[in-house]
Design a protein around this motif. Structure first.
Motif, PDB file in Angstrom:
ATOM      1  N   ARG A  56      -2.689   8.533   1.087  1.00  0.00           N
ATOM      2  CA  ARG A  56      -2.326   8.697   2.544  1.00  0.00           C
ATOM      3  C   ARG A  56      -1.730  10.246   3.110  1.00  0.00           C
ATOM      4  NH1 ARG A  56      -1.641   4.647   5.872  1.00  0.00           N
ATOM      5  NH2 ARG A  56       0.311   4.998   6.681  1.00  0.00           N
ATOM      6  N   ASP A  88      -6.697   2.516   8.875  1.00  0.00           N
ATOM      7  CA  ASP A  88      -5.476   1.476   8.695  1.00  0.00           C
ATOM      8  C   ASP A  88      -5.746   0.620   9.806  1.00  0.00           C
ATOM      9  OD1 ASP A  88      -3.482   2.700   7.128  1.00  0.00           O
ATOM     10  OD2 ASP A  88      -2.393   3.648   8.456  1.00  0.00           O
ATOM     11  N   LEU A 104       4.321  16.722  16.648  1.00  0.00           N
ATOM     12  CA  LEU A 104       3.865  15.774  17.180  1.00  0.00           C
ATOM     13  C   LEU A 104       5.390  14.607  17.673  1.00  0.00           C
ATOM     14  CD1 LEU A 104       1.762  13.135  16.625  1.00  0.00           C
ATOM     15  CD2 LEU A 104       3.006  12.268  14.606  1.00  0.00           C
ATOM     16  N   ALA A 155      -6.134   4.696  18.110  1.00  0.00           N
ATOM     17  CA  ALA A 155      -6.088   5.713  18.689  1.00  0.00           C
ATOM     18  C   ALA A 155      -5.102   7.095  19.070  1.00  0.00           C
ATOM     19  CB  ALA A 155      -6.247   5.971  20.703  1.00  0.00           C
ATOM     20  N   ASP A 156      -4.725   8.013  19.436  1.00  0.00           N
ATOM     21  CA  ASP A 156      -3.973   9.036  19.542  1.00  0.00           C
ATOM     22  C   ASP A 156      -3.025   8.476  19.833  1.00  0.00           C
ATOM     23  OD1 ASP A 156      -2.152  11.619  19.542  1.00  0.00           O
ATOM     24  OD2 ASP A 156      -4.315  12.835  18.891  1.00  0.00           O
ATOM     25  N   LYS A 192       3.163   2.360   2.955  1.00  0.00           N
ATOM     26  CA  LYS A 192       3.684   1.312   3.816  1.00  0.00           C
ATOM     27  C   LYS A 192       5.729   1.419   4.400  1.00  0.00           C
ATOM     28  CE  LYS A 192       5.312  -3.648   3.932  1.00  0.00           C
ATOM     29  NZ  LYS A 192       4.591  -4.603   3.102  1.00  0.00           N
ATOM     30  N   TYR A 207       1.187  -1.126   0.216  1.00  0.00           N
ATOM     31  CA  TYR A 207      -0.196  -0.368   0.426  1.00  0.00           C
ATOM     32  C   TYR A 207       1.178   1.179   0.506  1.00  0.00           C
ATOM     33  CZ  TYR A 207       0.763  -0.642   4.892  1.00  0.00           C
ATOM     34  OH  TYR A 207       2.381  -1.343   6.031  1.00  0.00           O
ATOM     35  N   LEU A 267      -3.454   6.128  15.125  1.00  0.00           N
ATOM     36  CA  LEU A 267      -4.869   6.823  14.992  1.00  0.00           C
ATOM     37  C   LEU A 267      -6.107   6.565  13.192  1.00  0.00           C
ATOM     38  CD1 LEU A 267      -5.644   9.934  16.504  1.00  0.00           C
ATOM     39  CD2 LEU A 267      -5.386  11.000  14.898  1.00  0.00           C
ATOM     40  N   ALA A 327       8.000   7.787  11.692  1.00  0.00           N
ATOM     41  CA  ALA A 327       7.006   8.827  11.503  1.00  0.00           C
ATOM     42  C   ALA A 327       6.546   9.554  10.226  1.00  0.00           C
ATOM     43  CB  ALA A 327       7.718  10.133  11.764  1.00  0.00           C
ATOM     44  N   LEU A 362      -2.950  12.870  10.873  1.00  0.00           N
ATOM     45  CA  LEU A 362      -1.897  13.894  10.412  1.00  0.00           C
ATOM     46  C   LEU A 362      -2.815  15.330  11.013  1.00  0.00           C
ATOM     47  CD1 LEU A 362       0.673  14.128  11.929  1.00  0.00           C
ATOM     48  CD2 LEU A 362       1.417  14.836   9.401  1.00  0.00           C
ATOM     49  N   LEU A 405       3.015   4.138  16.142  1.00  0.00           N
ATOM     50  CA  LEU A 405       3.219   4.635  14.870  1.00  0.00           C
ATOM     51  C   LEU A 405       2.760   4.108  13.587  1.00  0.00           C
ATOM     52  CD1 LEU A 405       4.924   8.421  14.699  1.00  0.00           C
ATOM     53  CD2 LEU A 405       2.173   8.146  14.995  1.00  0.00           C
ATOM     54  N   CYS A 406       1.681   3.022  14.077  1.00  0.00           N
ATOM     55  CA  CYS A 406       2.216   1.540  13.285  1.00  0.00           C
ATOM     56  C   CYS A 406       1.275   1.870  11.816  1.00  0.00           C
ATOM     57  CB  CYS A 406       1.732   0.583  14.488  1.00  0.00           C
ATOM     58  SG  CYS A 406       0.181   0.437  14.789  1.00  0.00           S
ATOM     59  N   GLY A 407       0.476   2.070  11.696  1.00  0.00           N
ATOM     60  CA  GLY A 407       0.007   2.721  10.376  1.00  0.00           C
ATOM     61  C   GLY A 407      -0.801   0.193  10.133  1.00  0.00           C
ATOM     62  N   GLY A 424      -2.218  10.729   6.762  1.00  0.00           N
ATOM     63  CA  GLY A 424      -2.917  10.409   7.555  1.00  0.00           C
ATOM     64  C   GLY A 424      -3.333  10.590   9.298  1.00  0.00           C
ATOM     65  N   TYR A 433       5.559  11.565   7.351  1.00  0.00           N
ATOM     66  CA  TYR A 433       6.901  12.690   6.162  1.00  0.00           C
ATOM     67  C   TYR A 433       6.690  13.894   6.385  1.00  0.00           C
ATOM     68  CZ  TYR A 433       8.402   7.683   5.339  1.00  0.00           C
ATOM     69  OH  TYR A 433       9.597   6.264   5.531  1.00  0.00           O
ATOM     70  N   THR A 439       3.610  -2.691   9.712  1.00  0.00           N
ATOM     71  CA  THR A 439       5.075  -3.870   8.924  1.00  0.00           C
ATOM     72  C   THR A 439       6.182  -4.108  10.391  1.00  0.00           C
ATOM     73  OG1 THR A 439       4.639  -2.018   7.361  1.00  0.00           O
ATOM     74  CG2 THR A 439       6.696  -3.692   7.134  1.00  0.00           C
TER      75      THR A 439
HETATM   76  C1  LIG Z   1       5.379   6.523   8.036  1.00  0.00           C
HETATM   77  S1  LIG Z   1       3.384   6.256   8.252  1.00  0.00           S
HETATM   78  C2  LIG Z   1       3.972   4.546   9.571  1.00  0.00           C
HETATM   79  C3  LIG Z   1       3.691   3.460   8.249  1.00  0.00           C
HETATM   80  C4  LIG Z   1       3.404   1.908   8.953  1.00  0.00           C
HETATM   81  N1  LIG Z   1       4.771   1.781   9.223  1.00  0.00           N
HETATM   82  C5  LIG Z   1       3.461   1.192   8.008  1.00  0.00           C
HETATM   83  O1  LIG Z   1       4.341   0.314   7.317  1.00  0.00           O
HETATM   84  O2  LIG Z   1       1.922   0.899   8.140  1.00  0.00           O
HETATM   85  C6  LIG Z   1       2.591   7.505   9.957  1.00  0.00           C
HETATM   86  C7  LIG Z   1       1.895   6.886  10.349  1.00  0.00           C
HETATM   87  O3  LIG Z   1       1.478   7.597  11.786  1.00  0.00           O
HETATM   88  C8  LIG Z   1       0.182   7.722  11.780  1.00  0.00           C
HETATM   89  N2  LIG Z   1      -0.269   9.046  12.384  1.00  0.00           N
HETATM   90  C9  LIG Z   1      -0.110  10.423  12.500  1.00  0.00           C
HETATM   91  N3  LIG Z   1      -0.614  11.164  13.572  1.00  0.00           N
HETATM   92  C10 LIG Z   1      -0.586  10.585  14.420  1.00  0.00           C
HETATM   93  C11 LIG Z   1      -1.263  10.811  15.818  1.00  0.00           C
HETATM   94  N4  LIG Z   1      -1.522  11.971  16.099  1.00  0.00           N
HETATM   95  N5  LIG Z   1      -1.360   9.278  16.471  1.00  0.00           N
HETATM   96  C12 LIG Z   1      -1.367   8.035  16.110  1.00  0.00           C
HETATM   97  N6  LIG Z   1      -0.369   7.830  15.059  1.00  0.00           N
HETATM   98  C13 LIG Z   1      -0.972   9.144  13.728  1.00  0.00           C
HETATM   99  C14 LIG Z   1      -0.195   7.990  10.613  1.00  0.00           C
HETATM  100  O4  LIG Z   1      -1.949   7.850  10.317  1.00  0.00           O
HETATM  101  C15 LIG Z   1       0.338   6.727   9.858  1.00  0.00           C
HETATM  102  O5  LIG Z   1      -0.319   5.335   9.607  1.00  0.00           O
END
Ligand SMILES: C[S@@+](CC[C@H](N)C(=O)[O-])C[C@H]1O[C@@H](n2cnc3c(N)ncnc32)[C@H](O)[C@@H]1O
Length: 345
Positions: free
Chosen positions: A261, A170, A273, A231-232, A110, A107, A166, A252, A266, A144-146, A264, A254, A149
């Motif tokens: 996304r 995802d 953050l 959650a946040d 990722k 996706y 959040l 984090a 953010l 920030l696990c999306g 996403g 980008y 992965t």
């Molecule tokens: C670079 S992506 C990480 C992708 C992930 N490692 C993956 O492979 O799917 C950054 C993630 O931070 C999340 N994010 C941004 N702000 C956030 C917040 N305040 N609380 C939780 N997640 C947050 C986004 O939704 C996004 O999934």
């Protein structure tokens, strides 16, 4: 001194372009210092038969040392150099499951799976628990696990793992993926989504899974635990006890439009953050634990992130091989990694 040649995974040339050998050298240097007691030296690129390898020297590599090296994110094959000849060294990585656990999901947004493994390796090797990497079920958080992965890589290593994100989509997609994958592989497991309530109100959804590596370990109560809270991330301590995780790994946002996304969920810039979230992340990290963070240096300079880590009472490891992980991802993104430790008081 015995010398070795490490063949880089061909896929890494696509991920890191021209930087793949430099990144592998930096990862090997950190492993050498932290997990192999400083016995790896003279790390440098070599060409053998027209093929690029990473050469290094090491005194008395034992079977356990090779088991560490087998888990390098970049390692494809290892040879001992004997004059002009290469003698293969058997590599047995920790991998507990079929690798489609990590590769099936594709996706936009990722985090590349080899890069995710690199960050997990750096965090583990930099923690006080490096010596337990091959033996203990470590606890890994990606706050920030999306779409998971890091969670998948942690399971692959046989570790317990938790994630926070959040983004509702995802969360839903990862929960569906994991449930389907576990069924398809006929692995003993439970995997359920529940609602988290506080003071009578629903504050989040939570996926909890327990996964048997095999029937015997599942029956023996040794299933791997996975927990994903939608959650946040600044609220991490609401969902996890203080000093729970051995390592934290996060890629984090980008701070640029990325496919569909657009950051996403953010609402803040990436630095804001992390400044808001780091005190909570530091709280749930065990003393002696380490955190590896990657981010886009076009948006946040390294020094600002190092300051944010220090402000959360973490100790950035900001020298030597730790400065060797910067690489270009695309026109808008130059990604880097910073590692910090939570000191034992
Ligand atoms: C670079 S992506 C990480 C992708 C992930 N490692 C993956 O492979 O799917 C950054 C993630 O931070 C999340 N994010 C941004 N702000 C956030 C917040 N305040 N609380 C939780 N997640 C947050 C986004 O939704 C996004 O999934």
């Amino acid at each position: 001194m015995p010398s070795y040649a490490l063949l880089v995974r061909p896929a890494l040339n696509r991920v890191y372009a021209d930087s793949s050998v430099d990144l592998m050298a930096a990862e090997l240097a950190v492993f050498g210092d932290r997990a192999l007691g400083g016995r790896v030296g003279e790390i440098e690129p070599v060409r053998i038969g027209g093929v690029p390898y990473l050469g290094f020297e090491a005194e008395d590599l034992e079977e356990r040392d090779v088991r560490y090296l087998a888990n390098l994110s970049s390692a494809y094959a290892l040879f001992e150099r004997q004059g002009d000849l290469l003698a293969p060294v058997e590599l047995t990585p920790l991998d507990k499951f079929d690798d489609d656990l990590i590769t099936i999901q594709k996706y936009s947004g990722k985090t590349n799976e080899h890069f995710t493994k690199l960050m997990l390796n750096l965090a583990v090797a930099s923690s006080d628990f490096a010596g337990e990497m091959l033996d203990r079920r470590l606890r890994v958080l990606d706050p920030l696990c999306g779409r998971g992965t890091t969670l998948n890589q942690a399971l692959m290593y046989g570790y317990d793992t938790a994630g926070i994100d959040l983004d509702t989509k995802d969360f839903d997609i990862y929960a569906a993926f994991l449930q389907t994958w576990l069924k398809r592989k006929r692995l003993k497991h439970t995997a359920d989504v529940t609602r988290v309530r506080r003071d009578g109100k629903v504050v989040a959804r939570r996926l909890t899974a327990s996964v048997g590596v095999d029937k015997e370990s599942y029956k023996a109560g040794e299933a791997l635990n996975l927990d994903y809270v939608n959650a946040d991330t600044t609220e991490a301590p609401r969902f996890h006890r203080t000093a729970t995780f051995d390592v934290i790994v996060a890629d984090a946002p980008y701070g640029v439009q990325h496919g569909s996304r657009a950051g996403g969920g953010l609402h803040r810039g990436p630095l804001e953050l992390m400044q808001a979230a780091l005190p909570g992340w530091a709280k749930v990290l065990r003393p002696g634990g380490a955190i590896a963070l990657s981010w886009n240096t076009n948006v946040v300079p390294r020094a600002a992130l190092v300051d944010a880590l220090a402000a959360a009472y973490l100790t950035p490891l900001d020298e030597g091989a730790y400065l060797g992980f910067s690489h270009r991802v695309d026109q808008a993104i130059v990604r880097d990694v910073v590692v910090a430790r939570k000191q034992v008081l």
